[in-house]
Motif scaffolding. Structure first.
Motif, short mmCIF file in Angstrom:
data_model
loop_
_atom_site.label_atom_id
_atom_site.label_comp_id
_atom_site.label_asym_id
_atom_site.label_seq_id
_atom_site.Cartn_x
_atom_site.Cartn_y
_atom_site.Cartn_z
N VAL A 63 -16.53 1.08 -6.77
CA VAL A 63 -15.09 1.07 -7.07
C VAL A 63 -14.88 0.69 -8.53
O VAL A 63 -15.78 0.16 -9.19
CB VAL A 63 -14.33 0.07 -6.16
CG1 VAL A 63 -14.46 0.45 -4.70
CG2 VAL A 63 -14.83 -1.35 -6.39
N TRP A 95 -13.18 -1.56 6.01
CA TRP A 95 -13.80 -2.42 5.01
C TRP A 95 -13.29 -3.85 5.18
O TRP A 95 -12.21 -4.07 5.74
CB TRP A 95 -13.52 -1.90 3.60
CG TRP A 95 -12.09 -2.03 3.12
CD1 TRP A 95 -11.58 -3.00 2.30
CD2 TRP A 95 -10.99 -1.17 3.44
NE1 TRP A 95 -10.24 -2.78 2.08
CE2 TRP A 95 -9.86 -1.67 2.76
CE3 TRP A 95 -10.85 -0.02 4.23
CZ2 TRP A 95 -8.60 -1.06 2.86
CZ3 TRP A 95 -9.59 0.58 4.33
CH2 TRP A 95 -8.50 0.06 3.65
N THR A 101 -9.20 -3.39 -1.55
CA THR A 101 -9.45 -2.07 -2.12
C THR A 101 -8.42 -1.09 -1.59
O THR A 101 -8.01 -1.18 -0.43
CB THR A 101 -10.86 -1.57 -1.74
OG1 THR A 101 -11.83 -2.57 -2.03
CG2 THR A 101 -11.21 -0.31 -2.52
N PHE A 103 -7.85 2.86 -0.68
CA PHE A 103 -8.62 4.06 -0.40
C PHE A 103 -7.69 5.25 -0.16
O PHE A 103 -6.61 5.11 0.40
CB PHE A 103 -9.50 3.87 0.85
CG PHE A 103 -10.69 2.97 0.63
CD1 PHE A 103 -11.84 3.46 0.05
CD2 PHE A 103 -10.65 1.65 1.02
CE1 PHE A 103 -12.95 2.65 -0.14
CE2 PHE A 103 -11.75 0.82 0.84
CZ PHE A 103 -12.90 1.32 0.24
N ILE A 153 -13.49 10.64 -0.84
CA ILE A 153 -12.94 9.29 -0.73
C ILE A 153 -12.76 8.74 -2.14
O ILE A 153 -13.71 8.70 -2.93
CB ILE A 153 -13.86 8.36 0.08
CG1 ILE A 153 -14.02 8.89 1.51
CG2 ILE A 153 -13.30 6.94 0.11
CD1 ILE A 153 -14.95 8.05 2.37
N ALA A 155 -11.64 5.38 -4.30
CA ALA A 155 -11.62 3.94 -4.08
C ALA A 155 -11.29 3.21 -5.37
O ALA A 155 -11.95 3.40 -6.39
CB ALA A 155 -12.97 3.46 -3.54
#
Length: 230
Positions: A63, A95, A101, A103, A153, A155
């Motif tokens: 990330v 997560w 985070t 996403f 994905i 992030a």
């Protein structure tokens, strides 16, 4: 000092609530022949998820904090394979809550990725980074028609720290990526046992409540008859 029992219960509850979830829902595409000249999926060095297994991938995602150039952080790519045309699927990413985070999950048909320079460039860059990484994938011949989607994905770290090193180099996030087919395009397969359990509880509660109601009525009528006799 001995811990009080109620403190242990609170601690257990806090430990239990330790994950966040983001997801995307999509339909399986028609099987596709990869035309000559297109990259082979086997050569991309991208992890694969299938409904029959492996359907869960435990990994770490890199990330970074959002920037003007990358407002959604870093991008990672995966292949969703052995899908059924028209069937509904769900991809979830879970997560730990202690790793804040953001996403974003998107699925793309193979031809859209290969025909879109921006997407193809991102996939190629990720594939290059993965060349030396251990791989979890299935081997299929590219000559065989396949119902396949790419999963992207994005992030981005979403916290602030006074630690300058941490702000410049946020650690990877521990995640579980799950591919979950729907039952009759209504309910995710993983929720099937829960739905059966809740249905059984509801049916049992209906019969038990009826029995209790009749018992209360019977006792009430018996008390009324006794009062009239007195």
């Amino acid at each position: 000092m001995r811990a009080r029992p109620w403190l242990l219960c609170i601690s257990a509850a806090v430990v239990t609530v330790n994950a966040n979830v983001e997801k995307t829902v999509f339909l399986g595409p028609a099987a596709l022949h990869l035309p000559p000249g297109w990259p082979s999926l086997e050569d991309l060095h991208v992890d694969t998820l299938t409904p029959t297994g492996p359907s869960l991938l435990a990994t770490q995602l890199p990330v970074q904090f959002p920037t003007e150039k990358t407002p959604r952080g870093l991008e990672s790519w995966y292949i969703l394979r052995s899908l059924e045309r028209g069937r509904r699927y769900e991809v979830r990413i879970c997560w730990p809550a202690f790793q804040p985070t953001d996403f974003w999950l998107d699925t793309f048909p193979v031809d859209q990725v290969f025909d879109t320079p921006e997407l193809l460039s991102s996939l190629a860059e990720y594939s290059q980074q993965r060349q030396s990484a251990p791989l979890q994938k299935l081997q299929h011949s590219s000559a065989t028609p396949q119902s396949v989607l790419f999963l992207r994905i994005q992030a981005a770290a979403s916290y602030y720290s006074t630690n300058k090193t941490l702000m410049e180099y946020p650690p990877p996030v521990d995640v579980d990526i799950i591919l979950d087919p729907f039952i009759l395009n209504i309910l995710p397969h993983s929720l099937g046992p829960t739905a059966i359990y809740l249905s059984a509880v509801a049916v049992a509660a209906w019969f038990i409540s009826g029995y209790i109601y009749r018992a209360i009525i019977a006792v009430s009528e018996e008390l009324d008859e006794k009062d009239h006799k007195d």
